[in-house]
Design an enzyme around this catalytic site. Structure first.
Site, PDB file in Angstrom:
ATOM      1  N   LEU A 158     -15.043   8.921 -12.659  1.00  0.00           N
ATOM      2  CA  LEU A 158     -15.886   9.593 -13.640  1.00  0.00           C
ATOM      3  C   LEU A 158     -17.368   9.370 -13.363  1.00  0.00           C
ATOM      4  CD1 LEU A 158     -13.817   8.718 -16.812  1.00  0.00           C
ATOM      5  CD2 LEU A 158     -14.415  11.044 -16.125  1.00  0.00           C
ATOM      6  N   ASP A 217     -23.155   0.717  -8.870  1.00  0.00           N
ATOM      7  CA  ASP A 217     -21.747   0.356  -8.684  1.00  0.00           C
ATOM      8  C   ASP A 217     -21.688  -0.991  -7.987  1.00  0.00           C
ATOM      9  OD1 ASP A 217     -18.954   2.121  -8.859  1.00  0.00           O
ATOM     10  OD2 ASP A 217     -18.865   0.397  -7.496  1.00  0.00           O
ATOM     11  N   ASP A 225     -24.780  -6.456 -10.893  1.00  0.00           N
ATOM     12  CA  ASP A 225     -23.786  -6.650 -11.953  1.00  0.00           C
ATOM     13  C   ASP A 225     -24.461  -6.411 -13.295  1.00  0.00           C
ATOM     14  OD1 ASP A 225     -21.863  -7.454 -13.740  1.00  0.00           O
ATOM     15  OD2 ASP A 225     -21.522  -9.422 -12.831  1.00  0.00           O
ATOM     16  N   ILE A 226     -24.158  -5.284 -13.930  1.00  0.00           N
ATOM     17  CA  ILE A 226     -24.838  -4.904 -15.162  1.00  0.00           C
ATOM     18  C   ILE A 226     -24.316  -5.662 -16.385  1.00  0.00           C
ATOM     19  CG2 ILE A 226     -25.732  -2.676 -14.446  1.00  0.00           C
ATOM     20  CD1 ILE A 226     -22.444  -2.956 -16.324  1.00  0.00           C
ATOM     21  N   ASN A 259     -20.836   3.664 -18.019  1.00  0.00           N
ATOM     22  CA  ASN A 259     -19.511   4.114 -17.597  1.00  0.00           C
ATOM     23  C   ASN A 259     -18.679   3.013 -16.944  1.00  0.00           C
ATOM     24  OD1 ASN A 259     -17.522   6.310 -16.490  1.00  0.00           O
ATOM     25  ND2 ASN A 259     -18.239   5.223 -14.664  1.00  0.00           N
ATOM     26  N   TYR A 263      -8.357  -3.939 -23.425  1.00  0.00           N
ATOM     27  CA  TYR A 263      -9.093  -2.697 -23.161  1.00  0.00           C
ATOM     28  C   TYR A 263      -9.331  -1.912 -24.455  1.00  0.00           C
ATOM     29  CZ  TYR A 263      -9.974   1.923 -21.051  1.00  0.00           C
ATOM     30  OH  TYR A 263     -10.510   3.145 -20.697  1.00  0.00           O
ATOM     31  N   LYS A 314     -12.962  -1.034 -26.053  1.00  0.00           N
ATOM     32  CA  LYS A 314     -13.394   0.350 -26.252  1.00  0.00           C
ATOM     33  C   LYS A 314     -13.674   0.649 -27.724  1.00  0.00           C
ATOM     34  CE  LYS A 314     -13.528   1.899 -22.058  1.00  0.00           C
ATOM     35  NZ  LYS A 314     -14.861   2.152 -21.452  1.00  0.00           N
ATOM     36  N   THR A 358      -8.124   9.373 -12.521  1.00  0.00           N
ATOM     37  CA  THR A 358      -8.934   8.525 -11.662  1.00  0.00           C
ATOM     38  C   THR A 358      -8.059   7.388 -11.167  1.00  0.00           C
ATOM     39  OG1 THR A 358      -9.651   6.995 -13.392  1.00  0.00           O
ATOM     40  CG2 THR A 358     -10.929   9.034 -13.138  1.00  0.00           C
TER      41      THR A 358
END
Length: 325
Positions: free
Chosen positions: A33, A52, A105-106, A132, A203, A207, A237
């Protein structure tokens, strides 16, 4: 559909690209995505910072890149010459667009700060942040290790919060300095966060947390010219192909909505959650009061039970959790 040029420009000039002049960050944009979003923004004239870290589906070392590991860990460093972020940048540049890679690394303060700095230092502005990045560590709850819980919460929730926090600080400073801001944030939630998903407790919780973060950020940042929305995408994906083998929708089907939400053309749209799959777009309607009973004084446990059962009989039944048959 309205154009989304930078503030002060004629955003409705015919023939202009939708995001001409805007600078967009997309995290986790090396594949899936994120890659589709980065390419779609670039196709509409945006300058893109492609982030990334180059990890595998579980957040660990990506063995698919072993053939390129002659440079060691530098592969995943900022702008690494063989990493997935740089490959997307190469695609964008080959098509005539502008982009720069970021491999930090965000989910760390330094990584998130350097991500925002990469946009400002390279292009002199930041208009849109698309959060994302993420990965999966699926387990049934009784088999879910603490490390697997922490890792997923870290990359999804913290990995949304930190880039948002640093971008928001920049936009607030711009607004307070009297410079016009038409900023956009697009967060990434999931049907798992909306309805739950068997085998994905970590997860789903992460989310769902992103939805809460989206609503708060929208309320807090609107005064500074910042709009914050979330998407719950469904697309085939590497993260979904094992769990949802029959899913045929492509990442590229989701990106048009993301580009519009990231544009000035979406003015006035904030604090919303959208589902997107294939050619379908749905505005999700979250928690709101349903049937209510108020006796004006304290209930006994038995009375509360009778009242609750009566209210449940009047209420709409919940949608099923993903994975429940």
């Amino acid at each position: 559909m309205a154009d989304c040029a930078v503030p002060g420009d004629d955003s409705r000039t015919p023939g202009r690209n939708m995001c001409e002049g805007r600078v967009v960050i997309v995290t986790g944009a090396g594949r899936g995505l994120g890659r589709a979003h980065a390419l779609a923004f670039a196709a509409e004239g945006a300058k893109v910072v492609v982030n990334d870290l180059g990890v595998g589906l579980d957040g660990g070392l990506d063995r698919s890149l072993d053939g390129n590991r002659g440079r060691g860990r530098d592969l995943n460093g900022p702008g690494g010459p063989s990493g997935p972020a740089q490959l997307v940048v190469d695609e964008i540049r080959a098509a005539g667009g502008e982009a720069v890679a970021h491999g930090g690394d965000i989910a760390t303060t330094d990584g998130a700060a350097s991500l925002v700095a990469a946009a400002l230092e390279t292009y002199g502005r930041l208009d849109t942040l698309v959060n994302n990045a993420g990965f999966l560590r699926d387990r049934m709850l009784v088999n879910l290790d603490e490390d697997d819980w922490d890792a997923v919460m870290r990359v999804h929730v913290k990995g949304h919060f930190l880039p948002l926090r640093h971008a928001a600080a920049h936009w607030r400073a711009e607004a307070k300095a009297g410079r016009p801001v038409a900023a956009r944030v697009v967060n990434t939630t999931s049907g798992a966060g909306l309805l739950g998903s068997v085998g994905q407790g970590n997860y789903a919780a992460a989310k769902a947390g992103i939805i809460g973060l989206t609503l708060v950020a929208s309320a807090e940042m609107g005064r500074y010219g910042v709009q914050v929305n979330a998407i719950a995408p469904a697309a085939r994906t590497r993260m979904t192909e094992a769990t949802f083998a029959g899913l045929a929708a492509l990442p590229e089907d989701v990106s048009p909505l993301v580009v519009w939400l990231g544009s000035a053309g979406s003015a006035g749209v904030t604090g919303r959650v959208f589902e997107a799959e294939g050619g379908r777009i749905t505005v999700m309607e979250g928690w709101r009061p349903g049937p209510t009973a108020d006796r004006g004084t304290r209930w006994t446990p038995a009375e509360a039970g009778v009242a609750a059962l009566k209210l449940l009989a009047e209420a709409e039944p919940p949608l099923p959790v993903y994975g429940v048959r």
